[in-house]
Enzyme design. Structure first.
Site, short mmCIF file in Angstrom:
data_model
loop_
_atom_site.label_atom_id
_atom_site.label_comp_id
_atom_site.label_asym_id
_atom_site.label_seq_id
_atom_site.Cartn_x
_atom_site.Cartn_y
_atom_site.Cartn_z
CG ASP A 235 -1.92 1.08 1.26
OD1 ASP A 235 -2.72 1.15 0.31
OD2 ASP A 235 -1.93 1.88 2.22
CD GLU A 287 16.16 -15.52 3.98
OE1 GLU A 287 15.79 -16.19 4.97
OE2 GLU A 287 16.46 -14.31 4.05
#
Length: 591
Positions: A235, A287
């Site tokens: 957002d 990751e």
């Protein structure tokens, strides 16, 4: 210092559609079956959770309601869901004022409901992205409450943006910044200091220069990734970092009808410092992806008008995607659409990112109304959707697009958007785009909640024919049109590449482009390494052509077969005649 936290039935049908061609049945398959680059051409469906489906009869949509309707979304054919905030919140901005970023508000269910939803979605082949709200917290967040209790200059206040006021007695705001919802972006507290809130007073902005704020949000990312989400919609992704000196913005208007504010408020939006944040977040998602090969995706809500500035957010080590809002704000014009498509694609191609096309969301007027309303608005909205889905890149649908819902006329007494209240009623607010979905039945609540329960926003009395169940049984409905388009988008190899070639034989007021086949060519066109993105071509039959008439009838010579159209068209296999505001897909006869 650290930051404290508190702890249905659906319709299936046969294999043909009278909307204009074949609608092969197809399903996304399980998440594990997807290739690593699926997100570069995905269809993302925004679930405005409060208004999707209510399972417990309180008039507000919830996680279980969404879970019960996952089969309907899988049948429609979308690839991924973006779910609006479900976190604990006082709901000053209906969940975008977050009190705890690592839990579920009881209004929507609990963590167990979220876990069950993620498991069912993965089984149905639907990726799930959750809404991250990093620009601000709720004013009831424990960290902000601690800041209010601390004296001026206390370390607790450093997590937010507190400043002394201007003027002899500090009674004027620290600068001239304005709230997106109207009025000053500063509120004074009893000890005389002011705090910054770019939105509602109940949404104080975090201080992203503080390492504890950065560390806490990184922990939030890991919390949800560990629970199995496939990524995040971010957002206000262009607003986290502010001008370091909090200098005034230039005088003058800050907002036009488009929604872009960075040109009028250069001290507030699109600061260079945001990119360091997203490089860190990208490393975290990479990751997790490296552990199991399942892509985790970051998508920014980046209201930046300049395509070159927008492209900086999706450089290879930053966000994966960012919404391209230019089509949403473009006028209904073939030339305007072509300009937007070219400029966005060229800017994003420079950083190796696909465009993420948007026509609607919970913050803007729905396309049917924006394009003129009534039959004209519906016809244009259907044509726009079909054209959007033929473009290379990612397509974003907002719940209700598949039903061609118009903007609802919510009575002033029933409106709940803080933008309406803070502006004194001068801004209509966004409630009309957020009215709960109609699922079935002849009268409100149309299957959204239990009979006799009033939804949190009132539904219009004339929506029975727009309900999902009604449209699923109507071969001419927008729901059936969209389901067919999504199945073809997945099945046709011509729509899997990245190239787009404008046709130089398109009549005036008509948008026409060719898409390549699986090996990256249109028939007779240059090989992909020599073809210029956006270049015109009329050499040989197109491998797949999308034609949209805009405002007037259009005729084009085009050999092939009609596979889908947004409305009735004339076509004899050689000449295509489109009524005004209609889109058709033409494929080669042999493919």
């Amino acid at each position: 210092m650290g930051i404290h936290h508190s702890s249905t039935d659906y319709y299936t049908s046969g294999s043909r559609s009278r909307n204009g061609g074949e609608t092969p049945r197809s399903s996304p398959g399980s998440i594990g079956d997807r290739d690593a680059g699926w997100w570069r051409r995905a269809v993302l469906y925004e679930v405005y959770l409060r208004s999707f489906a209510d399972s417990d009869g309180d008039g507000v949509g919830d996680l279980t309601g969404l879970r019960q309707h996952l089969p309907a979304l899988a049948e429609l054919g979308v690839d991924a869901l973006w779910i609006t905030p479900f976190y604990p919140s006082p709901m000053a901005d209906h969940g975008y004022d977050v009190a705890d970023h690592r839990d579920v508000d009881p209004l929507f269910g609990g963590l167990a409901d979220l876990d069950a939803l993620l498991a069912d979605a993965a089984e149905a082949g639907l990726a799930v992205l959750v809404d991250l709200v990093p620009n601000h917290s709720s004013s009831v967040h424990p960290a902000f409450q601690a800041a209010l209790a601390a004296p001026p200059g206390g370390p607790e206040r450093e997590l937010y943006i507190f400043r002394d006021g201007r003027g002899p007695d500090g009674s004027e705001p620290p600068n001239n910044w304005m709230s997106v919802f109207g009025g000053p972006a500063w509120t004074r507290v009893p000890d005389g200091q002011w705090y910054l809130h770019l939105f509602d007073t109940g949404q104080p902005d975090w201080n992203w220069d503080h390492p504890a704020v950065r560390a806490d949000h990184e922990a939030t990312l890991r919390f949800w990734l560990d629970r199995g989400v496939d990524g995040f919609r971010i957002d206000v992704s262009h607003g986290l970092v502010k001008d370091g000196e909090l200098r005034d913005n230039p005088p003058g208007p800050v907002l036009d009808d488009s929604g872009f504010r960075e040109e009028g408020e250069p001290r507030v939006w699109d600061q260079d410092g945001v990119h360091e944040i997203y490089r860190t977040w990208r490393a975290i998602t990479d990751e997790y992806t490296a552990r199991d090969g399942r892509p985790r995706v970051l998508i920014g809500e980046t209201w930046v008008r300049d395509p070159a500035r927008l492209a900086r957010y999706v450089r290879p080590d930053e966000l994966h995607l960012t919404f391209s809002f230019s089509l949403l704000t473009a006028p209904w014009s073939a030339s305007a659409w072509r300009t937007v498509i070219d400029t966005e694609r060229m800017a994003l191609a420079a950083v190796g990112a696909p465009a993420t096309w948007v026509l609607a969301n919970h913050d803007v007027v729905r396309p049917v109304t924006r394009y003129g309303g009534g039959e004209v608005g519906v016809r244009r909205a259907r044509a726009a959707l079909l054209t959007l889905l033929a473009l290379p890149g990612v397509a974003v649908l907002y719940q209700g697009d598949e039903l061609a819902l118009p903007q609802a006329d919510v009575p002033p007494a029933a409106r709940q958007d803080p933008a309406f209240a803070r502006s004194g009623g001068t801004l209509p607010g966004r409630d009309g785009a957020r009215v709960p979905l109609p699922w079935s039945g002849d009268a409100p609540p149309y299957g959204f909640t239990a009979d006799g329960v009033d939804p949190w926003l009132p539904q219009p009395p004339g929506w029975a024919g727009l309900a999902v169940l009604a449209q699923a049984g109507d071969p001419m409905s927008t729901w059936r049109l969209l389901r067919g388009a999504l199945a073809l988008r997945r099945a046709l190899p011509h729509l899997h590449g990245d190239e787009l070639h404008w046709r130089d034989d398109a009549p005036a007021g008509c948008l026409a482009f060719d898409r390549t086949d699986a090996d990256g060519r249109t028939a007779g066109a240059a090989p992909p390494e020599r073809a210029t993105p956006g270049a015109p071509t009329s050499v040989g039959p197109a491998r797949m052509t999308c034609v949209m008439s805009v405002g007037q009838e259009a005729t084009i010579n085009l050999a092939g077969r009609l596979v889908l159209a947004s409305g009735p068209v004339g076509y004899d296999g050689a000449t295509l005649t489109l009524p005004p505001d209609t889109t058709a897909w033409i494929a080669p006869r042999d493919g």
